[in-house]
Enzyme design. Structure first.
Site, PDB file in Angstrom:
ATOM      1  N   HIS A 100       0.935  -1.328  -0.176  1.00  0.00           N
ATOM      2  CA  HIS A 100      -0.018   0.011  -0.034  1.00  0.00           C
ATOM      3  C   HIS A 100       0.928   1.265   0.004  1.00  0.00           C
ATOM      4  CE1 HIS A 100      -2.947   2.746   1.362  1.00  0.00           C
ATOM      5  NE2 HIS A 100      -3.888   1.907   1.890  1.00  0.00           N
ATOM      6  N   GLU A 153      -0.708   1.570  -5.413  1.00  0.00           N
ATOM      7  CA  GLU A 153      -0.692   0.096  -4.558  1.00  0.00           C
ATOM      8  C   GLU A 153      -0.362  -0.958  -5.440  1.00  0.00           C
ATOM      9  OE1 GLU A 153      -3.717   0.020  -1.696  1.00  0.00           O
ATOM     10  OE2 GLU A 153      -3.756   2.233  -1.808  1.00  0.00           O
TER      11      GLU A 153
HETATM   12  O1  LIG Z   1      -7.260   3.703   6.412  1.00  0.00           O
HETATM   13  P1  LIG Z   1      -6.849   2.789   6.088  1.00  0.00           P
HETATM   14  O2  LIG Z   1      -7.416   1.439   6.525  1.00  0.00           O
HETATM   15  O3  LIG Z   1      -5.289   2.398   5.904  1.00  0.00           O
HETATM   16  O4  LIG Z   1      -7.125   2.620   4.410  1.00  0.00           O
HETATM   17  C1  LIG Z   1      -6.843   3.819   3.399  1.00  0.00           C
HETATM   18  C2  LIG Z   1      -7.328   3.349   2.010  1.00  0.00           C
HETATM   19  O5  LIG Z   1      -6.697   2.240   1.529  1.00  0.00           O
HETATM   20  C3  LIG Z   1      -6.960   2.155   0.076  1.00  0.00           C
HETATM   21  O6  LIG Z   1      -6.122   1.050  -0.285  1.00  0.00           O
HETATM   22  C4  LIG Z   1      -8.425   1.978  -0.150  1.00  0.00           C
HETATM   23  O7  LIG Z   1      -8.440   1.681  -1.436  1.00  0.00           O
HETATM   24  C5  LIG Z   1      -9.063   3.027   0.661  1.00  0.00           C
HETATM   25  O8  LIG Z   1     -10.531   2.589   0.377  1.00  0.00           O
HETATM   26  C6  LIG Z   1      -8.820   3.063   1.978  1.00  0.00           C
HETATM   27  O9  LIG Z   1      -9.486   4.351   2.467  1.00  0.00           O
END
Ligand SMILES: O=P(O)(O)OC[C@H]1O[C@@H](O)[C@H](O)[C@@H](O)[C@@H]1O
Length: 343
Positions: free
Chosen positions: A214, A318
């Site tokens: 991510h 990502e």
């Molecule tokens: O706040 P988190 O759980 O780290 O996620 C952040 C974002 O991560 C992304 O990968 C998703 O596509 C989003 O929908 C999400 O809001």
């Protein structure tokens, strides 16, 4: 700070970040990487030109928790998209304490050699499975470029972190597994490879999962940034309900604000162009999909662990396995990576 290991490829030191164990990697040309042990989360990648390539929130948690920034490891569920919907959002790997495995093993693994017995760091509870070397074919060609593998190895600084099934993971997901993140820093390049081994006994049902790296990239101004290379894939717009799906645009994706797109079947390396220059983003192995995410001003204001205005300074691109969840039988291995290169 203690000096851990030093070789021709650079140094790996143990440090603390906000009171938590972390690693600092440096190489002879001046690239630096910081990796939090908790979650095996890269937090910072500063290339020798002094440019920080990762976005990371200044609001670091004081307890072991995922950090808003760098490269959280997402496994075994992406977001709340299954295939096991009982798992927490983005899975459990980013919430888990990982362990360091021997960096010598990392170097040999990336070049296809088996790690010698007893080669793993003392105290590492989970030795990599016997055949944990990555096949040479998995190493993206552009890691070595025109150089031969041995020469590239000389400039490589390696760190391997591992997560083994434990009481907490078994409570959420019954499978026995070993997950490793192989981190290799080369001049102007960062290679991240996930290696998953299914350690369930033969005869058990295969494991099914989704996963991602991510990656939060730093940009100087979101609206002056674009991503090229998504043409030919299928775009899923998850900001609308129900989600819409259709061919990705033919030209570069120009960022304007909030976005939460999944691109299925990305066919070529991407190029992120921003005020920081051009960065090539390639995927390998089991990562076929790309997520492009930015919360935009309204959602950013509701995110506690990020300053309200920082949506302008970040873009997640990502590397992911989402559209076609992976299936791995007992004894099987799954490999997937993201490779970043300053252009
Ligand atoms: O706040 P988190 O759980 O780290 O996620 C952040 C974002 O991560 C992304 O990968 C998703 O596509 C989003 O929908 C999400 O809001």
């Amino acid at each position: 700070m203690t000096s851990d290991s030093r070789g021709a490829g650079g140094t790996v030191e143990t440090i603390t970040v906000a009171g938590q164990p972390a690693f600092s990697l440096r190489n002879s040309v001046g690239d630096q990487l910081v990796v939090l042990q908790h979650g095996a989360q890269v937090l910072s990648w500063m290339t020798a030109d002094g440019i920080e390539r990762m976005y990371c929130t200044p609001r670091l948690p004081s307890t072991p928790k995922p950090v808003r920034g760098g490269v959280p490891v997402i496994f075994p569920q992406f977001n709340l998209r299954g295939p096991d919907f009982s798992l927490p959002r983005h899975g459990f790997a980013r919430h888990q304490p990982w362990e360091r495995l021997d960096a010598v093993f990392a170097a040999s693994a990336l070049h296809g050699a088996s790690a010698p017995a007893g080669d793993h760091e003392a105290g590492a509870r989970v030795p990599p499975p016997p055949a944990a070397a990555l096949p040479a074919a998995h190493v993206p060609h552009d890691i070595v470029g025109a150089e031969d593998a041995a020469a590239a190895g000389l400039h490589a600084t390696d760190l391997v972190l591992g997560l083994h099934a434990n009481e907490a993971t078994r409570a959420a997901w019954t499978h026995d597994f070993s997950l490793q993140l192989h981190i290799r820093m080369l001049p102007g390049q960062l290679d991240l490879q996930l290696v998953l081994d299914n350690l369930d006994p033969q005869g058990c049902a295969p494991m099914h999962f989704t996963a991602a790296l991510h990656t939060y990239f730093a940009v100087t101004e979101l609206t002056a940034s674009q991503v090229d290379g998504l043409a030919g894939s299928t775009r899923v717009d998850t900001l609308v309900q129900p989600n819409t799906q259709g061919p990705a645009g033919k030209g570069p994706l120009v960022l304007t604000g909030a976005i939460d797109d999944i691109y299925l079947g990305v066919q070529r390396p991407l190029v992120l162009q921003s005020g920081l220059g051009r960065l090539r983003i390639a995927m390998s192995g089991g990562f076929a999909d790309t997520v492009v995410w930015n919360p935009g001003p309204v959602n950013a204001a509701a995110i506690d662990d990020m300053p309200d205005d920082d949506w302008r300074r970040m873009l997640c691109v990502e590397a992911a396995c989402i559209g076609q969840p992976a299936e791995l039988p007992p004894g099987g291995r799954w490999l997937a990576g993201q490779h970043l290169q300053v252009m």
